[in-house]
Design a protein around this motif. Structure first.
Motif, PDB file in Angstrom:
ATOM      1  N   LEU A  13       0.746  -1.337  -0.031  1.00 15.54           N
ATOM      2  CA  LEU A  13       0.188   0.078   0.013  1.00 15.54           C
ATOM      3  C   LEU A  13       0.851   1.064   0.181  1.00 15.54           C
ATOM      4  CD1 LEU A  13      -2.558  -1.207   2.711  1.00 15.54           C
ATOM      5  CD2 LEU A  13      -2.516  -1.660   0.309  1.00 15.54           C
ATOM      6  N   GLY A  14       0.633   2.251  -0.781  1.00 15.48           N
ATOM      7  CA  GLY A  14       1.330   3.321  -1.106  1.00 15.48           C
ATOM      8  C   GLY A  14       2.784   2.939  -1.816  1.00 15.48           C
ATOM      9  N   GLY A  15       2.485   1.698  -2.741  1.00 15.38           N
ATOM     10  CA  GLY A  15       3.797   1.208  -3.396  1.00 15.38           C
ATOM     11  C   GLY A  15       4.241   1.811  -4.540  1.00 15.38           C
ATOM     12  N   THR A  16       3.362   3.096  -4.771  1.00 15.18           N
ATOM     13  CA  THR A  16       3.713   3.895  -5.876  1.00 15.18           C
ATOM     14  C   THR A  16       5.064   5.005  -5.281  1.00 15.18           C
ATOM     15  OG1 THR A  16       2.266   5.548  -4.988  1.00 15.18           O
ATOM     16  CG2 THR A  16       1.649   3.997  -6.848  1.00 15.18           C
ATOM     17  N   GLY A  17       5.313   4.742  -4.178  1.00 18.18           N
ATOM     18  CA  GLY A  17       6.342   5.844  -3.619  1.00 18.18           C
ATOM     19  C   GLY A  17       7.655   5.218  -3.604  1.00 18.18           C
ATOM     20  N   VAL A  80       3.449   4.468   3.514  1.00 22.96           N
ATOM     21  CA  VAL A  80       3.143   5.773   3.234  1.00 22.96           C
ATOM     22  C   VAL A  80       3.830   6.714   4.262  1.00 22.96           C
ATOM     23  CG1 VAL A  80       0.904   4.926   2.210  1.00 22.96           C
ATOM     24  CG2 VAL A  80       0.873   5.421   4.856  1.00 22.96           C
ATOM     25  N   PRO A  81       3.603   7.940   3.982  1.00 19.51           N
ATOM     26  CA  PRO A  81       4.133   9.170   5.009  1.00 19.51           C
ATOM     27  C   PRO A  81       3.359   8.833   6.253  1.00 19.51           C
ATOM     28  CG  PRO A  81       3.949  10.141   2.982  1.00 19.51           C
ATOM     29  CD  PRO A  81       3.359   8.549   2.955  1.00 19.51           C
ATOM     30  N   TYR A  82       3.928   9.048   7.435  1.00 19.61           N
ATOM     31  CA  TYR A  82       3.071   9.135   8.802  1.00 19.61           C
ATOM     32  C   TYR A  82       1.833   9.668   8.683  1.00 19.61           C
ATOM     33  CZ  TYR A  82       1.909   8.881  13.626  1.00 19.61           C
ATOM     34  OH  TYR A  82       1.301   8.785  14.676  1.00 19.61           O
ATOM     35  N   VAL A 104       6.212  -0.414   7.498  1.00 19.92           N
ATOM     36  CA  VAL A 104       7.149   0.121   7.249  1.00 19.92           C
ATOM     37  C   VAL A 104       7.191   1.700   7.698  1.00 19.92           C
ATOM     38  CG1 VAL A 104       8.960   0.513   5.467  1.00 19.92           C
ATOM     39  CG2 VAL A 104       7.530  -1.412   5.276  1.00 19.92           C
ATOM     40  N   THR A 105       6.097   2.099   8.213  1.00 21.74           N
ATOM     41  CA  THR A 105       5.977   3.753   8.426  1.00 21.74           C
ATOM     42  C   THR A 105       7.023   4.026   9.612  1.00 21.74           C
ATOM     43  OG1 THR A 105       3.663   3.432   7.956  1.00 21.74           O
ATOM     44  CG2 THR A 105       4.502   5.461   8.796  1.00 21.74           C
ATOM     45  N   VAL A 106       7.569   5.226   9.301  1.00 16.60           N
ATOM     46  CA  VAL A 106       8.323   5.881  10.377  1.00 16.60           C
ATOM     47  C   VAL A 106       7.642   6.941  10.591  1.00 16.60           C
ATOM     48  CG1 VAL A 106      10.521   6.982  10.956  1.00 16.60           C
ATOM     49  CG2 VAL A 106      10.510   4.915   9.340  1.00 16.60           C
ATOM     50  N   PRO A 107       7.444   7.260  12.039  1.00 18.14           N
ATOM     51  CA  PRO A 107       6.504   8.539  12.605  1.00 18.14           C
ATOM     52  C   PRO A 107       7.416   9.905  12.405  1.00 18.14           C
ATOM     53  CG  PRO A 107       7.201   7.051  14.411  1.00 18.14           C
ATOM     54  CD  PRO A 107       7.666   6.304  13.063  1.00 18.14           C
ATOM     55  N   LEU A 108       7.845  10.103  11.152  1.00 14.05           N
ATOM     56  CA  LEU A 108       8.602  11.274  11.110  1.00 14.05           C
ATOM     57  C   LEU A 108       7.448  12.537  11.182  1.00 14.05           C
ATOM     58  CD1 LEU A 108      10.983  10.578   8.031  1.00 14.05           C
ATOM     59  CD2 LEU A 108      11.394  10.574  10.570  1.00 14.05           C
ATOM     60  N   VAL A 109       7.967  13.695  11.995  1.00 13.79           N
ATOM     61  CA  VAL A 109       6.985  14.861  12.047  1.00 13.79           C
ATOM     62  C   VAL A 109       8.009  16.048  11.209  1.00 13.79           C
ATOM     63  CG1 VAL A 109       5.727  16.398  13.423  1.00 13.79           C
ATOM     64  CG2 VAL A 109       6.228  13.952  14.009  1.00 13.79           C
ATOM     65  N   PHE A 142      11.886  -2.769   7.993  1.00 12.55           N
ATOM     66  CA  PHE A 142      12.519  -2.094   7.041  1.00 12.55           C
ATOM     67  C   PHE A 142      12.472  -0.641   7.341  1.00 12.55           C
ATOM     68  CE2 PHE A 142      10.101  -5.609   4.938  1.00 12.55           C
ATOM     69  CZ  PHE A 142      11.269  -6.261   4.651  1.00 12.55           C
ATOM     70  N   GLN A 143      12.321  -0.281   8.177  1.00 10.66           N
ATOM     71  CA  GLN A 143      12.308   1.248   8.670  1.00 10.66           C
ATOM     72  C   GLN A 143      13.695   2.099   8.381  1.00 10.66           C
ATOM     73  OE1 GLN A 143      11.036  -0.974  10.639  1.00 10.66           O
ATOM     74  NE2 GLN A 143       9.015  -0.264  10.987  1.00 10.66           N
ATOM     75  N   ASN A 144      14.701   1.422   8.585  1.00 11.17           N
ATOM     76  CA  ASN A 144      16.270   1.634   8.637  1.00 11.17           C
ATOM     77  C   ASN A 144      16.916   1.554   7.015  1.00 11.17           C
ATOM     78  OD1 ASN A 144      16.527   0.310  11.655  1.00 11.17           O
ATOM     79  ND2 ASN A 144      15.796   2.297  11.206  1.00 11.17           N
TER      80      ASN A 144
END
Ligand SMILES: NC(=O)c1ccc[n+]([C@@H]2O[C@H](COP(=O)([O-])OP(=O)(O)OC[C@H]3O[C@@H](n4cnc5c(N)ncnc54)[C@H](OP(=O)(O)O)[C@@H]3O)[C@@H](O)[C@H]2O)c1
Length: 225
Positions: A13-17, A80-82, A104-109, A142-144
């Protein structure tokens, strides 16, 4: 490829990114049937076509909207982005029941992406577990791994720390890590995802300080049986 892999369909999901496309490429290359999910089925079809071109038409990559992809897959991966995390999870909640869900999401702000800022649930993966509820195994992985590695063929100098809601789920996710040509480790319960997700901001900080785009981590002092 073993019979088990032949029967498995992975939705990204969000595999277009950037990250999702790289993982999708590697899994399709390893023989998995891959579904690219997007908010726009047209965009997903285009991304799937691009991956098929990279594979010289040898794999199976199909594009569709996120919900259809989640419905048709055995394993669902979220890239996808957080900012889009909760809405995307809510939109596929019913479709992922009984399946393995890899976040795989990283909760970046933004804009302070090099500073660890974890959500109230503890981590994005724990938040996913709260939203998806019982009956869904949630794994964080896979976050890293920088997307810059994924469309290339060389060795990736970064390991994958796999945390998740059960040992079986982590074991299943580790098969996908290996299929992607990466080194993975069972890094324990989903609560440990706090550290792994947070580590991404540390790596982004290191990239900025030392002029890199893809710093990584490797586990030392232990060998695989
Ligand atoms: N990039 C990396 O190197 C890397 C490494 C490790 C982990 N990650 C994590 O992986 C996730 C994806 O990263 P990425 O770099 O691949 O992100 P990205 O390219 O910016 O976005 C991925 C996809 O998410 C969907 N999306 C974007 N904004 C959205 C919104 N507001 N609402 C709903 N969907 C939206 C888009 O798909 P559609 O428009 O097709 O729906 C987009 O193609 C992030 O959580 C990131 O922190 C990234």
């Amino acid at each position: 490829m073993d019979k088990e892999t032949l029967m498995l369909t992975v939705a990204v999901l969000g595999g277009t990114g950037k990250e999702g496309k790289g993982l999708a490429y590697r899994w399709a290359k390893a023989g998995y049937k891959v579904l690219i999910g997007s908010r726009s089925s047209e965009k997903a079809v285009t991304a799937a076509g691009e991956i098929m071109e990279l594979l010289d038409g040898t794999g199976s990559v199909v594009g569709m909207n996120n919900l259809e992809a989640a419905q048709q897959a055995n394993i669902v991966v979220l890239t996808v982005p957080y900012a889009a995390h909760r809405d995307t999870l809510e939109s596929v909640k019913e479709a992922v029941k009984g399946k393995l869900f890899i976040d795989v999401t990283v909760p970046l702000v933004p804009p302070k992406v090099s500073k660890v800022q974890m959500p109230p649930a503890g981590s994005a993966a724990q938040e996913a577990k709260e939203i998806l509820g019982e009956g869904v195994e949630v794994v964080a992985a896979f976050q890293n791994i920088s997307h810059e590695h994924l469309l290339g063929e060389g060795d990736v100098e970064c390991d994958v720390l796999v945390t998740g809601s059960s040992k079986d789920a982590r074991h299943e996710a580790l098969k996908l890590v290996e299929a992607a040509g990466l080194v993975g480790w069972d890094a324990g319960p989903i609560e440990n995802s706090v550290v792994v997700e947070g580590l991404t901001s540390v790596l982004i900080y290191i990239n900025k300080q030392y002029g890199s785009t893809h710093s990584g981590i490797q586990v030392t002092g232990v060998s695989k049986k």
